[in-house]
Design an enzyme around this catalytic site. Structure first.
Site, short mmCIF file in Angstrom:
data_model
loop_
_atom_site.label_atom_id
_atom_site.label_comp_id
_atom_site.label_asym_id
_atom_site.label_seq_id
_atom_site.Cartn_x
_atom_site.Cartn_y
_atom_site.Cartn_z
N HIS A 10 -8.32 4.78 1.37
CA HIS A 10 -7.82 4.93 0.01
C HIS A 10 -8.59 6.06 -0.70
O HIS A 10 -9.79 6.23 -0.47
CB HIS A 10 -7.96 3.62 -0.77
CG HIS A 10 -7.07 2.54 -0.22
ND1 HIS A 10 -7.16 1.23 -0.61
CD2 HIS A 10 -6.07 2.58 0.69
CE1 HIS A 10 -6.27 0.50 0.03
NE2 HIS A 10 -5.59 1.31 0.83
N CYS B 122 0.85 -1.19 0.00
CA CYS B 122 0.00 0.00 0.00
C CYS B 122 0.88 1.24 0.00
O CYS B 122 1.95 1.26 0.62
CB CYS B 122 -0.90 -0.02 1.23
SG CYS B 122 -2.15 1.27 1.22
N HIS C 295 3.70 8.15 7.26
CA HIS C 295 3.02 7.92 5.98
C HIS C 295 1.70 8.67 5.88
O HIS C 295 1.01 8.59 4.88
CB HIS C 295 2.78 6.44 5.77
CG HIS C 295 1.57 5.88 6.48
ND1 HIS C 295 1.34 6.06 7.83
CD2 HIS C 295 0.53 5.14 6.03
CE1 HIS C 295 0.23 5.45 8.17
NE2 HIS C 295 -0.30 4.89 7.10
#
Length: 389
Positions: A153, A71, A317
């Site tokens: 996402h 990912c 992240h």
């Protein structure tokens, strides 16, 4: 940076006790070398903490990579500016993107399109080289390439501090990667029981380097990581095509960055060759470009690594959750989501309440904590947000 134990360093100013306890537990595993690095966005995960960098000697914990192998994010800077979008119906652009890319869990392409064909061929060849058949995990894996998924996402059209238009998206290895990860987590747990290995958490079960199980995991992990990267490339090509059609001018890419944040690589740190599992962290070697998204409705960042050795050349992240999805749904309302997304074109649905910015740590604080890890090159503000339910 704060040293919490001989094997745990933390860059997180905002962190809860459960997350700290989980990280300390992982850091005590005997093969950690030299220490676990906890990123500013750290929060509770399955087995290992999300937002942690876990270097291991001679072993890998599959759950420390996570179930969404590979990912990560991809961003493209275009030649367009905010003025090119001014006065246009951005809902139309959002809907074009939503038609071009299957969204949500379990949603896949109906056929392999022309742009996906060479990428599928590359993955087929890599699977053959690595000695496994991805169809044993997901018969329709080819149709999964170029699909977004759900949860955190997203696809975004943003502008930077100079009002230049960027395309930005976040996704991983989809169902096939999830199945690969789940299989190897189960194998590691079975071996722990078989060899009477006592674990502080079943999800810290590990595979030992040199065994057939370890070798198979690495081969399939690398395939899934490549799938995730190509999945983002395929989607980005489609988003660029939709923007081109919307503006009537081909996109001229000025810059493209594609980086993982759930992955494992063999790297040398503190004199030893170790397996570095980044679970919610990006590689931040000196000069390496990277991407750190905020939550929907907040800023995202294009960064450059500073190569901090204590962090094992890593950085956060994203923003990192403060509320679980269920807690966010209990705490926040649809009206609060609308307010947070003021001025941003998005699909106005209560399905996204668990993604409200208030469910995450403030991205500005995360970036302040990461000042020794990365340098900010660009700050992106969203104009259009696309998500799956």
């Amino acid at each position: 940076m704060e040293r919490l134990s001989t094997r745990l360093l933390s860059w997180a100013s905002l962190i809860d006790e459960k997350t700290l306890d989980q990280a300390l537990t992982t850091a005590r595993m005997p093969f950690i070398h030299p220490h676990l690095a906890l990123m500013p966005d750290a929060h509770l995960g399955k087995g290992a903490t999300v937002g942690s960098v876990i270097p291991t000697l001679g072993a890998i914990i599959p759950a420390a990579v996570g179930v969404d192998i590979g990912c990560g994010m991809i961003a493209v800077r275009t030649q367009f500016t905010k003025d090119d979008l001014a006065g246009r119906d951005l809902a139309e652009l959002r809907e074009q993107i939503e038609r071009a890319i299957p969204l949500s869990a379990g949603r896949y392409n109906n056929k392999v399109v022309a742009t996906a064909e060479p990428r599928i061929a590359e993955l087929e060849a890599l699977a053959e080289t690595n000695g496994f058949d991805p169809e044993s995990y997901a018969k329709n894996w080819r149709l999964q390439l170029g699909t977004l998924g759900s949860g955190n996402h997203f696809i975004e059209v943003s502008v930077d501090e100079l009002d230049r238009v960027w395309l930005f998206l976040h996704s991983g290895s989809r169902g096939v990667g999830n199945k690969i990860a789940g299989h190897h987590i189960t194998v590691a747990q079975r071996l722990a029981k078989q060899w009477w290995i006592e674990l502080p958490d079943p999800d810290l079960a590990y595979l030992v380097e040199g065994t057939p199980e370890f070798t198979r995991y690495i081969r399939e992990l690398r395939w899934a990581q490549r799938f995730a990267l190509l999945n983002r490339e395929e989607m980005m090509d489609r988003v660029a095509r939709q923007l081109s059609e919307f503006l009537g001018t081909p996109v001229d890419e000025q810059e493209r960055i594609n980086c993982h944040h759930n992955f494992t690589e063999s790297e040398k740190h503190f004199g030893k060759q170790v397996w570095v599992s980044r679970k919610g962290a990006i590689q931040a070697d000196a000069g390496r470009p990277g991407l750190i998204p905020g939550s929907m409705g907040t800023a995202s960042y294009v960064v450059e690594g500073l190569g901090d050795p204590q962090s094992l050349n890593s950085s956060p992240h994203g923003a990192g959750r403060e509320y679980s999805r269920s807690a966010a749904r209990r705490t926040f309302s649809h009206e609060q989501l609308r307010e947070a997304m003021t001025g941003i074109e998005f699909r106005d649905t209560s399905a996204f309440i668990d993604e409200i910015p208030q469910a995450y740590k403030p991205i500005d604080q995360v970036m302040a904590d990461a000042a020794s890890l990365v340098e900010i090159r660009h700050t992106l503000r969203q104009l259009v947000n696309v998500k799956g339910d």
